[in-house]
Design an enzyme around this catalytic site. Structure first.
Site, short mmCIF file in Angstrom:
data_model
loop_
_atom_site.label_atom_id
_atom_site.label_comp_id
_atom_site.label_asym_id
_atom_site.label_seq_id
_atom_site.Cartn_x
_atom_site.Cartn_y
_atom_site.Cartn_z
N ASP A 1 -13.66 87.53 61.79
CA ASP A 1 -13.03 86.35 62.35
C ASP A 1 -11.61 86.71 62.80
OD1 ASP A 1 -11.89 83.84 62.89
OD2 ASP A 1 -12.99 82.87 61.27
N LYS B 1 -9.49 81.52 77.85
CA LYS B 1 -10.08 80.22 78.17
C LYS B 1 -9.19 79.12 77.64
CE LYS B 1 -14.04 79.13 76.17
NZ LYS B 1 -15.52 79.16 76.06
#
Length: 234
Positions: A119, A184
């Site tokens: 992660d 993004k």
């Protein structure tokens, strides 16, 4: 629904998915959209892992992002479509991997790419990426990460911004002067503070929405180019 054309015209089929027991309406609509998405079908036919491959492909064609010999870090890499596009263009091979990707999801190997299942929010993730890069600086840091949504707009907005800020901080830490950061974001989701910070560190910032990005989606991409260095004012 079936649409039929006249002689010589292709018949188009639109798949409708019935709601089944245990499946939420939102999941049914998502599945229906996937089955009728031409980019999903194209990705499957051309061997790409996701429709996202066409987003980065279009951005590269428009802005000439990728060049031979570059080093790239891909944040939120799963399922690997962006790496698939970039690796052959920059000449990344198993013998000399030039791309490092990270995601908490498991991914099948990609030729020329070092993949970390971790992660990016973990405190030691940046150091793990730098170690995988062999201490080299990157020419491009690209992020297609998206925070899990809660349905609460204000909360989701904060999560998105926090993720972009985390990616931007990492890019500033590892990029070569002149490097590029691609991330993004969502329309209305780039805070003034974040954009101001990027403008201090990069020569230009551009918002772009590739055709492969769904028209009904609020997602867009921010390209920050011409990295000035970690301390641009010094």
């Amino acid at each position: 629904m079936v649409k039929t054309g006249g002689p010589g015209r292709r018949t188009e089929l639109k798949v409708r998915v019935k709601t089944s027991k245990g499946r939420k309406i939102g999941s049914t609509l998502w599945l229906q959209r996937q089955l009728n998405d031409p980019y999903v079908a194209k990705a499957r036919a051309e061997g790409f892992r996701s429709r996202a491959a066409y987003k980065i492909q279009e951005l590269d064609e428009r802005y000439k992002l990728f060049h031979k010999g570059q080093r790239i870090v891909d944040l939120g890499a799963a399922p690997g479509g962006w790496c698939q596009v970039a690796a052959p263009i920059i000449g990344s091979t198993d013998e000399k991997p030039l791309i490092v990707g990270i995601d908490y999801l498991e991914m099948a190997p990609i030729p020329g790419v070092i993949l970390l299942q971790k992660d990016f929010n973990d405190e030691d993730a940046p150091d793990a990426l730098i170690a995988a890069m062999g201490g080299h600086k990157a020419n491009i840091v690209m992020s297609d990460m998206a925070a899990p949504t809660t349905g609460h707009r204000a909360t989701d907005h904060l999560r998105i911004i926090a993720l972009v800020e985390l990616a931007a901080d990492f890019a500033i830490r590892v990029l070569e002067p002149g490097g590029t950061f691609i991330t993004k974001v969502f329309q209305g989701g780039t805070e003034h503070e974040l954009l101001g910070m990027l403008k201090r560190h990069f020569a230009t910032t551009i918002h772009a929405k590739p055709k492969a990005s769904r028209a009904d989606s609020a997602e867009t991409y921010l390209l920050a180019r011409g990295f000035k260095g970690a301390n641009p004012d010094s």
